[in-house]
Design an enzyme around this catalytic site. Structure first.
Site, PDB file in Angstrom:
ATOM      1  N   GLN A  50       2.808  10.016   1.307  1.00 38.61           N
ATOM      2  CA  GLN A  50       4.109   9.712   1.273  1.00 38.61           C
ATOM      3  C   GLN A  50       4.822   9.673   0.066  1.00 38.61           C
ATOM      4  O   GLN A  50       6.130   9.677   0.021  1.00 38.61           O
ATOM      5  CB  GLN A  50       3.793   7.804   1.084  1.00 38.61           C
ATOM      6  CG  GLN A  50       3.314   7.473   2.724  1.00 38.61           C
ATOM      7  CD  GLN A  50       3.258   5.848   2.765  1.00 38.61           C
ATOM      8  OE1 GLN A  50       2.323   5.277   2.164  1.00 38.61           O
ATOM      9  NE2 GLN A  50       4.187   5.192   3.166  1.00 38.61           N
ATOM     10  N   GLY A  54       1.020  -1.188  -0.227  1.00 34.55           N
ATOM     11  CA  GLY A  54       0.037   0.006   0.098  1.00 34.55           C
ATOM     12  C   GLY A  54       1.036   1.182   0.044  1.00 34.55           C
ATOM     13  O   GLY A  54       2.012   1.195   0.598  1.00 34.55           O
ATOM     14  N   CYS A  93       6.128   0.019   7.018  1.00 37.44           N
ATOM     15  CA  CYS A  93       5.613   1.276   6.301  1.00 37.44           C
ATOM     16  C   CYS A  93       6.691   1.568   5.439  1.00 37.44           C
ATOM     17  O   CYS A  93       7.865   1.635   6.047  1.00 37.44           O
ATOM     18  CB  CYS A  93       5.106   2.348   7.242  1.00 37.44           C
ATOM     19  SG  CYS A  93       4.473   3.936   6.555  1.00 37.44           S
ATOM     20  N   LEU A  94       6.344   1.959   4.303  1.00 38.19           N
ATOM     21  CA  LEU A  94       7.471   2.167   3.305  1.00 38.19           C
ATOM     22  C   LEU A  94       8.012   3.632   3.703  1.00 38.19           C
ATOM     23  O   LEU A  94       9.281   3.871   3.354  1.00 38.19           O
ATOM     24  CB  LEU A  94       7.110   2.542   1.793  1.00 38.19           C
ATOM     25  CG  LEU A  94       6.466   1.312   1.251  1.00 38.19           C
ATOM     26  CD1 LEU A  94       5.984   1.500  -0.253  1.00 38.19           C
ATOM     27  CD2 LEU A  94       7.824  -0.108   1.023  1.00 38.19           C
ATOM     28  N   HIS A 109      -2.672   7.365   7.045  1.00 36.75           N
ATOM     29  CA  HIS A 109      -1.919   8.462   6.586  1.00 36.75           C
ATOM     30  C   HIS A 109      -2.537   9.479   5.925  1.00 36.75           C
ATOM     31  O   HIS A 109      -2.040  10.444   5.992  1.00 36.75           O
ATOM     32  CB  HIS A 109      -1.250   7.622   5.259  1.00 36.75           C
ATOM     33  CG  HIS A 109       0.066   7.086   5.730  1.00 36.75           C
ATOM     34  ND1 HIS A 109       1.001   7.245   6.193  1.00 36.75           N
ATOM     35  CD2 HIS A 109       0.514   5.591   5.119  1.00 36.75           C
ATOM     36  CE1 HIS A 109       2.280   6.304   6.121  1.00 36.75           C
ATOM     37  NE2 HIS A 109       1.573   5.268   5.622  1.00 36.75           N
ATOM     38  N   HIS A 153      -4.525   1.237   7.522  1.00 39.23           N
ATOM     39  CA  HIS A 153      -3.224   1.727   7.718  1.00 39.23           C
ATOM     40  C   HIS A 153      -2.909   3.177   6.600  1.00 39.23           C
ATOM     41  O   HIS A 153      -2.430   4.279   6.961  1.00 39.23           O
ATOM     42  CB  HIS A 153      -2.128   0.848   7.381  1.00 39.23           C
ATOM     43  CG  HIS A 153      -0.665   1.201   7.382  1.00 39.23           C
ATOM     44  ND1 HIS A 153       0.452   0.954   8.059  1.00 39.23           N
ATOM     45  CD2 HIS A 153       0.098   2.131   6.307  1.00 39.23           C
ATOM     46  CE1 HIS A 153       1.580   1.545   7.683  1.00 39.23           C
ATOM     47  NE2 HIS A 153       1.477   2.391   6.731  1.00 39.23           N
ATOM     48  N   GLU A 154      -3.390   2.830   5.479  1.00 39.56           N
ATOM     49  CA  GLU A 154      -3.465   3.875   4.362  1.00 39.56           C
ATOM     50  C   GLU A 154      -4.358   5.084   4.766  1.00 39.56           C
ATOM     51  O   GLU A 154      -3.950   6.199   4.679  1.00 39.56           O
ATOM     52  CB  GLU A 154      -3.851   3.241   2.906  1.00 39.56           C
ATOM     53  CG  GLU A 154      -2.713   2.238   2.631  1.00 39.56           C
ATOM     54  CD  GLU A 154      -1.259   2.424   2.684  1.00 39.56           C
ATOM     55  OE1 GLU A 154      -0.711   3.579   2.639  1.00 39.56           O
ATOM     56  OE2 GLU A 154      -0.439   1.401   3.131  1.00 39.56           O
TER      57      GLU A 154
HETATM   58 ZN    ZN Z   1       2.564   3.385   5.579  1.00 37.81          ZN
END
Ligand code: ZN
Length: 171
Positions: A50, A45, A92-93, A138, A134-135
Site C-alpha cells: 500500500q 492496518g 481499506c486505506l 494485500h 485483510h492485510e
Molecule cells: Zn487494505
C-alpha cells in the site's frame, strides 16, 4: 515519515509480494514509517504494497480505546483458520470511504517474524483476525473488494478512478 498510500486501481496493489530475507535498517525504517502512516490515516492496518513496497510485511493496531498496541508482522503465514464465519464491515486505506460487509473465519492462528527477528505465533480473534486476513490478502495482491461480485467491484473501481482524477487535478 508519513508515506503516500496508493489508491486502487494500481498495478502495485495487485502483485504477489516477496518474502523479506533479512531485517535491514531499511526494513526497520519502513516499519516505523508504515506505523506512522497508519496512525495518521487513521487506520487499523497497513500492508507494505500500500506504500508501494513489494515486500511481505504489514502493521496493525486494532485497539480502539486505551494505549496503542503497534504490531509489525514480517513474512506472516496463516497456520490455521476457524470454521466459524464472521462478518465485518471492512474498509481499506487504498479504497477510501468505501465499506462493505465481508465474511471471513472469526479466528486465525498466524506465524510471523518480528522486527527483532524472533519467530512469533498467535491466535487472533475479532477485529484482529479480520484485520490480519485483510492485510495478508494485500501481500498476495488481493483487495477486500475482490470478495464482492463483479458489478459492485466495477462500480467501486470507477469511483476510485474518479477520485484519483480529482486528486490529480487538485495538486
Ligand atoms: Zn487494505
Amino acid at each position: 515519515m508519513i508515506r503516500d498510500i496508493l489508491i486502487h486501481p494500481d498495478p502495485r496493489l495487485k502483485k504477489l509480494c516477496e518474502p523479506i530475507a533479512q531485517i535491514t535498517p531499511d526494513i526497520v525504517q519502513l516499519a516505523e514509517d508504515m506505523l506512522e502512516t497508519m496512525y495518521d490515516a487513521p487506520g487499523v492496518g497497513l500492508a507494505a504494497p500500500q506504500v508501494g513496497v513489494n515486500k511481505r510485511m504489514f502493521v496493525m493496531d486494532c485497539i480502539k480505546d486505551g494505549p496503542p498496541e503497534p504490531m509489525v508482522l514480517i513474512n506472516p503465514e496463516i497456520l490455521w483458520q476457524s470454521d466459524v464465519p464472521h462478518e465485518y464491515e471492512e474498509g481499506c486505506l487504498s479504497i477510501p470511504d468505501i465499506y462493505s460487509p465481508i465474511t471471513r473465519p472469526d479466528a486465525v492462528r498466524v506465524a510471523w517474524t518480528d522486527l527483532q527477528g524472533a519467530r512469533c505465533e498467535h491466535e487472533f480473534t475479532g477485529l484482529w483476525a479480520t484485520c490480519a486476513q485483510h492485510e495478508i490478502d494485500h501481500l498476495n495482491g488481493r483487495l477486500f473488494i475482490d470478495n464482492l461480485g463483479p458489478l459492485k467491484r466495477q462500480m467501486i473501481t470507477r469511483k476510485m478512478e474518479k477520485l484519483k482524477r480529482e486528486r490529480a487535478r487538485a495538486l
